[in-house]
Design a protein around this motif. Structure first.
Motif, PDB file in Angstrom:
ATOM      1  N   GLU B 209       0.808  -1.223   0.000  1.00 35.28           N
ATOM      2  CA  GLU B 209       0.000   0.000   0.000  1.00 35.28           C
ATOM      3  C   GLU B 209       0.844   1.277   0.000  1.00 35.28           C
ATOM      4  O   GLU B 209       0.439   2.276  -0.587  1.00 35.28           O
ATOM      5  CB  GLU B 209      -0.994  -0.007   1.168  1.00 35.28           C
ATOM      6  N   HIS B 210       2.007   1.246   0.635  1.00 41.38           N
ATOM      7  CA  HIS B 210       2.845   2.453   0.621  1.00 41.38           C
ATOM      8  C   HIS B 210       3.378   2.733  -0.779  1.00 41.38           C
ATOM      9  O   HIS B 210       3.511   3.871  -1.188  1.00 41.38           O
ATOM     10  CB  HIS B 210       4.016   2.303   1.592  1.00 41.38           C
ATOM     11  N   ASP B 211       3.666   1.650  -1.493  1.00 43.38           N
ATOM     12  CA  ASP B 211       4.166   1.818  -2.858  1.00 43.38           C
ATOM     13  C   ASP B 211       3.091   2.396  -3.768  1.00 43.38           C
ATOM     14  O   ASP B 211       3.406   3.081  -4.747  1.00 43.38           O
ATOM     15  CB  ASP B 211       4.666   0.480  -3.414  1.00 43.38           C
ATOM     16  N   VAL B 212       1.822   2.130  -3.450  1.00 40.35           N
ATOM     17  CA  VAL B 212       0.726   2.698  -4.243  1.00 40.35           C
ATOM     18  C   VAL B 212       0.762   4.225  -4.131  1.00 40.35           C
ATOM     19  O   VAL B 212       0.769   4.940  -5.137  1.00 40.35           O
ATOM     20  CB  VAL B 212      -0.639   2.162  -3.755  1.00 40.35           C
ATOM     21  N   VAL B 213       0.813   4.714  -2.884  1.00 33.88           N
ATOM     22  CA  VAL B 213       0.835   6.161  -2.676  1.00 33.88           C
ATOM     23  C   VAL B 213       2.100   6.758  -3.280  1.00 33.88           C
ATOM     24  O   VAL B 213       2.063   7.798  -3.956  1.00 33.88           O
ATOM     25  CB  VAL B 213       0.742   6.486  -1.169  1.00 33.88           C
ATOM     26  N   ARG B 214       3.217   6.064  -3.085  1.00 31.90           N
ATOM     27  CA  ARG B 214       4.486   6.583  -3.610  1.00 31.90           C
ATOM     28  C   ARG B 214       4.454   6.666  -5.134  1.00 31.90           C
ATOM     29  O   ARG B 214       4.975   7.608  -5.723  1.00 31.90           O
ATOM     30  CB  ARG B 214       5.644   5.697  -3.148  1.00 31.90           C
ATOM     31  N   ALA B 215       3.811   5.656  -5.764  1.00 33.51           N
ATOM     32  CA  ALA B 215       3.759   5.668  -7.227  1.00 33.51           C
ATOM     33  C   ALA B 215       2.913   6.839  -7.728  1.00 33.51           C
ATOM     34  O   ALA B 215       3.284   7.520  -8.686  1.00 33.51           O
ATOM     35  CB  ALA B 215       3.193   4.352  -7.738  1.00 33.51           C
ATOM     36  N   ILE B 216       1.787   7.101  -7.044  1.00 33.76           N
ATOM     37  CA  ILE B 216       0.938   8.224  -7.455  1.00 33.76           C
ATOM     38  C   ILE B 216       1.704   9.539  -7.327  1.00 33.76           C
ATOM     39  O   ILE B 216       1.711  10.370  -8.240  1.00 33.76           O
ATOM     40  CB  ILE B 216      -0.354   8.246  -6.605  1.00 33.76           C
ATOM     41  N   LEU B 217       2.410   9.712  -6.188  1.00 35.12           N
ATOM     42  CA  LEU B 217       3.158  10.949  -5.996  1.00 35.12           C
ATOM     43  C   LEU B 217       4.336  11.048  -6.969  1.00 35.12           C
ATOM     44  O   LEU B 217       4.692  12.135  -7.425  1.00 35.12           O
ATOM     45  CB  LEU B 217       3.664  11.042  -4.552  1.00 35.12           C
ATOM     46  N   HIS B 218       4.910   9.890  -7.293  1.00 32.99           N
ATOM     47  CA  HIS B 218       6.042   9.869  -8.225  1.00 32.99           C
ATOM     48  C   HIS B 218       5.634  10.422  -9.593  1.00 32.99           C
ATOM     49  O   HIS B 218       6.279  11.333 -10.106  1.00 32.99           O
ATOM     50  CB  HIS B 218       6.545   8.433  -8.350  1.00 32.99           C
ATOM     51  N   VAL B 219       4.543   9.863 -10.154  1.00 35.89           N
ATOM     52  CA  VAL B 219       4.162  10.337 -11.489  1.00 35.89           C
ATOM     53  C   VAL B 219       3.597  11.750 -11.425  1.00 35.89           C
ATOM     54  O   VAL B 219       3.743  12.528 -12.356  1.00 35.89           O
ATOM     55  CB  VAL B 219       3.140   9.402 -12.193  1.00 35.89           C
ATOM     56  N   MET B 220       2.978  12.117 -10.273  1.00 35.19           N
ATOM     57  CA  MET B 220       2.457  13.477 -10.147  1.00 35.19           C
ATOM     58  C   MET B 220       3.616  14.467 -10.081  1.00 35.19           C
ATOM     59  O   MET B 220       3.637  15.469 -10.799  1.00 35.19           O
ATOM     60  CB  MET B 220       1.594  13.598  -8.894  1.00 35.19           C
ATOM     61  N   GLY B 221       4.602  14.154  -9.247  1.00 36.42           N
ATOM     62  CA  GLY B 221       5.721  15.066  -9.042  1.00 36.42           C
ATOM     63  C   GLY B 221       6.526  15.288 -10.306  1.00 36.42           C
ATOM     64  O   GLY B 221       6.966  16.394 -10.591  1.00 36.42           O
ATOM     65  N   ARG B 222       6.735  14.225 -11.062  1.00 36.09           N
ATOM     66  CA  ARG B 222       7.568  14.372 -12.265  1.00 36.09           C
ATOM     67  C   ARG B 222       6.755  14.616 -13.518  1.00 36.09           C
ATOM     68  O   ARG B 222       7.328  14.749 -14.593  1.00 36.09           O
ATOM     69  CB  ARG B 222       8.404  13.112 -12.453  1.00 36.09           C
ATOM     70  N   GLU B 223       5.438  14.591 -13.370  1.00 39.90           N
ATOM     71  CA  GLU B 223       4.544  14.797 -14.512  1.00 39.90           C
ATOM     72  C   GLU B 223       4.937  13.901 -15.678  1.00 39.90           C
ATOM     73  O   GLU B 223       5.290  14.369 -16.758  1.00 39.90           O
ATOM     74  CB  GLU B 223       4.538  16.273 -14.926  1.00 39.90           C
ATOM     75  N   ILE B 224       4.897  12.598 -15.438  1.00 43.13           N
ATOM     76  CA  ILE B 224       5.246  11.641 -16.492  1.00 43.13           C
ATOM     77  C   ILE B 224       3.958  11.163 -17.140  1.00 43.13           C
ATOM     78  O   ILE B 224       3.121  10.559 -16.480  1.00 43.13           O
ATOM     79  CB  ILE B 224       5.973  10.414 -15.903  1.00 43.13           C
ATOM     80  N   PRO B 225       3.786  11.463 -18.429  1.00 44.01           N
ATOM     81  CA  PRO B 225       2.560  11.003 -19.082  1.00 44.01           C
ATOM     82  C   PRO B 225       2.657   9.531 -19.476  1.00 44.01           C
ATOM     83  O   PRO B 225       3.751   8.986 -19.626  1.00 44.01           O
ATOM     84  CB  PRO B 225       2.490  11.883 -20.325  1.00 44.01           C
ATOM     85  N   GLY B 226       1.507   8.900 -19.628  1.00 39.57           N
ATOM     86  CA  GLY B 226       1.482   7.525 -20.133  1.00 39.57           C
ATOM     87  C   GLY B 226       0.802   6.560 -19.195  1.00 39.57           C
ATOM     88  O   GLY B 226       0.298   6.927 -18.133  1.00 39.57           O
ATOM     89  N   ILE B 227       0.788   5.313 -19.617  1.00 41.42           N
ATOM     90  CA  ILE B 227       0.183   4.245 -18.832  1.00 41.42           C
ATOM     91  C   ILE B 227       1.293   3.476 -18.142  1.00 41.42           C
ATOM     92  O   ILE B 227       2.317   3.170 -18.758  1.00 41.42           O
ATOM     93  CB  ILE B 227      -0.631   3.310 -19.750  1.00 41.42           C
ATOM     94  N   PHE B 228       1.108   3.176 -16.864  1.00 42.32           N
ATOM     95  CA  PHE B 228       2.132   2.455 -16.133  1.00 42.32           C
ATOM     96  C   PHE B 228       1.517   1.352 -15.285  1.00 42.32           C
ATOM     97  O   PHE B 228       0.547   1.582 -14.567  1.00 42.32           O
ATOM     98  CB  PHE B 228       2.906   3.400 -15.209  1.00 42.32           C
ATOM     99  N   ASN B 229       2.107   0.170 -15.369  1.00 45.68           N
ATOM    100  CA  ASN B 229       1.739  -0.898 -14.451  1.00 45.68           C
ATOM    101  C   ASN B 229       2.466  -0.676 -13.141  1.00 45.68           C
ATOM    102  O   ASN B 229       3.640  -0.307 -13.142  1.00 45.68           O
ATOM    103  CB  ASN B 229       2.181  -2.253 -15.005  1.00 45.68           C
TER     104      ASN B 229
END
Lengths: 287, 347
Positions: B209-229
């Motif tokens: 569950e921590h990795d879920v939140v971290r992943a959301i913040l990761h793509v938000m912070g770096r503004e990486i477009p696209g689909i990610f598993n």
């Protein structure tokens, strides 16, 4: 901004270790990501070895043509109602060359309870192009495939050793994409280990199977024992010269004519090797 | 100037978690949370707005708050949490309203992160052992959740095509396990014997569950477009998940006709239909695309199971945590009362 200090971290986000991603991985079993278990495979090898050595008395020719390193796609003819050739080839190469073999099987096997799980624990992989590509290109493994598929194993005894169409040449395309050689293998003996006397299309349709065979083994040993009681046919296997496909790997698409030419060439070379081996065979049981 | 973020589904597990994590980020100025129910976690500076189910208030809200980032964590991916109609209303209509608001002519939104699920890949015997982001599913979607998520992803890809100035990131999460979240799978693992489909031992993949939140913040912070598993490394059999939790599996579900059996007992079990095919064939997720953007997982798949197992052992010993209750009066006291000493006079 002092938010963190004011209320304390409500959800302390664990910092990820930079560099080496050496995460704790509390595994309990040895099942790998392909569904194989080395313990199950060792046990299986132990049980199967006497069958390989004393029942089928498998004899190889040209085993040195199988590369000792790097990926390669092994292609063989397919026979027997319940195929006996896949275990012989896998066990032979694994015990003689100490290289694991990943045998691609029709994905139908995954639907079968128990059988599907056991088959994947001992080394079977569902035949999907992505699976084969990953094994060949990224993991440099030996992959065994039977391009005839169920058309090969559905043959009746009267049609033995006549190779069926090699699908649509998908195996050639995978080898091209992965940039690995194709090693054809001709197998003699599997046809006689469990010959199909006749097929029942009605029963096959009812059970949702690709074919429903009635085998000589079942007629002789009964319907259940006949499923596992192979006849002791002598197995002879000949490894043919590896075929290198001179195309760049990882292309989006390959010329269909080249694929079909290569596929047909490999089919003919296996067919000819089979005829050659059958010419020299004096006895089904003693070779 | 910091970012102004709108979190949808604030009262869901993920909305609450993401908002809490955002509050710690000094680069985020404003956090607005939208939901139909009151928040379930303690929040310090997140503003809560109540909305109806299909989020019709959204375009007004986006216009008024001038948010530049939307984190859409509101998608229901577990059908035991919702009924059929509400699920559709929530996932499909809610997302449509969200996209309409974000895509309005004078919209301030320039980044959109959507939390979806690997349910969109389905689980079938025809599947490859690993799904990459572009791998198509091999079987038609039969369950409501899967169909609604596929519809949402369709809308989203249209939105991304029509609005090239907006960074759209779509995250597909594998099954989540962790100390706090309850999922249908974690409920199964909490039973004295863990139910399994007879004759099947699928390989599963989890994300902590921590990795879920971290992943959301990761793509938000770096503004990486696209689909990610998003899924932890490694796959493990269902029987091993049970073993890590100190349980054994019991093959109580029949290999054939489990769907019909389950439908008959739907009211008595918490096993949603979308998990049956998973418990039969499993699902493998290729996570290399996200790691290639610099994301590092803190847990492997087995680590996620272990993280849940540890929390479950603690809970069995000391009992349930009573949890947090949101009170409007209390919250407004802490935020607006002059008696509260604030370090930052601007807020």
């Amino acid at each position: 901004m002092v938010e963190g200090e004011r209320g304390g971290a409500l959800v302390p986000l664990r910092p990820a270790e930079a560099g080496a991603p050496d995460l704790a991985d509390p595994r309990r079993s040895d099942v790998d990501c392909w569904g194989r278990s080395e313990r199950a495979r060792a046990l299986c090898r132990l049980l199967y070895d006497p069958v390989y050595r004393h029942w089928f008395r498998a004899e190889w020719e040209g085993l040195e043509k199988i590369p000792a390193g790097g990926g390669a796609l092994l292609v063989a003819n397919h026979a027997a109602a319940i195929p006996s050739d896949a275990p012989v080839i896998m066990h032979g190469i694994e015990s003689e060359l100490q290289r694991p073999v990943y045998a691609l099987a029709d994905f139908l096997f995954r639907q079968a309870p128990v059988v599907g799980t056991v088959w994947s624990r001992v080394g079977g992989v569902a035949a999907h192009p992505d699976n084969a590509y990953r094994l060949l290109r990224e993991q440099n493994e030996l992959v065994l495939v039977f391009p005839e598929g169920t058309k090969g194993t559905a043959k009746t005894y009267a049609e033995r050793y006549r190779l069926r169409r090699f699908g649509r040449g998908g195996f050639v395309e995978i080898a091209m994409r992965a940039g690995v050689p194709i090693v054809p293998i001709a197998v003699v003996g599997a046809e006689e280990s469990m010959p199909t006397m006749f097929r029942s299309p009605a029963l096959a349709k009812l059970l949702g199977l690709p074919y429903f065979p009635v085998t000589a083994n079942q007629l002789l040993l009964g319907p259940l024992l006949g499923l596992v009681g192979y006849f002791p046919a002598k197995f002879k296997l000949r490894v043919l010269d590896p075929v290198r496909l001179d195309v760049a790997p990882d292309q989006e698409r390959y010329s269909k004519s080249r694929v079909m030419d290569a596929s047909e060439g490999i089919r003919v070379s296996i067919q000819e090797a089979l005829y050659d081996m059958l010419r020299d065979r004096r006895s089904v049981w003693f070779g | 100037m910091g970012r102004r973020v709108l979190v949808t589904g604030l009262s869901t597990f993920w909305g609450g978690r993401v908002a809490q994590a955002l509050e710690q980020d000094p680069g985020v100025d404003v956090i607005v949370g939208l939901d139909t129910e009151e928040p379930t976690v303690e929040l310090q500076r997140t503003e809560y707005v109540r909305a109806d189910q299909s989020y019709s208030i959204l375009s007004r809200l986006v216009k008024a708050t001038r948010v530049d980032t939307i984190l859409h964590t509101f998608l229901v991916v577990d059908s035991t949490r919702s009924t059929g109609r509400r699920l559709h209303e929530n996932n499909v209509i809610g997302t449509m309203n969200l996209l309409a608001a974000a895509g309005a002519a004078d919209s301030s939104v320039r980044s959109l992160v959507v939390k979806s699920s690997t349910l969109v890949y389905g689980a079938s015997h025809r599947d490859p052992y690993w799904f990459r982001e572009a791998t198509p599913r091999t079987s038609p979607a039969r369950t409501r959740v899967e169909r609604s998520l596929l519809e949402v992803e369709d809308y989203l890809s249209d939105f991304a095509d029509d609005n090239p100035h907006v960074t759209v990131s779509l995250l597909r999460f594998a099954n989540v396990l962790g100390p706090d979240i309850r999922t249908p799978l974690s409920r199964l693992l909490d039973l004295p014997v863990v139910p399994a489909i007879a004759g099947f031992d699928p390989l599963l993949q989890f994300v902590e569950e921590h990795d879920v939140v971290r992943a959301i913040l990761h793509v938000m912070g770096r503004e990486i477009p696209g689909i990610f598993n998003v899924a932890g490394d490694g796959r493990l059999p269902w029987s091993e998940c049970a073993a890590i939790c100190g349980r054994r599996i019991a093959p109580v579900l029949p290999p054939f006709g489990a769907e019909r059996l389950l439908a008959a007992f739907e009211r008595f079990t918490e096993l949603p239909p979308e998990l049956l095919s998973l418990l039969r064939y499993g699902r493998g997720i290729d996570n290399t695309r996200l790691t290639s953007t610099g994301f590092r997982y803190t847990c492997t798949s087995a680590g996620a199971v272990d993280s849940w197992a540890k929390a479950a052992r603690l809970r069995h010993t000391v009992g349930e945590d009573p949890g947090y209750r949101w009170e409007r009066d209390v919250e407004s006291f802490f935020r607006t009362s002059s008696a509260v000493v604030r370090d930052d006079p601007a807020r």
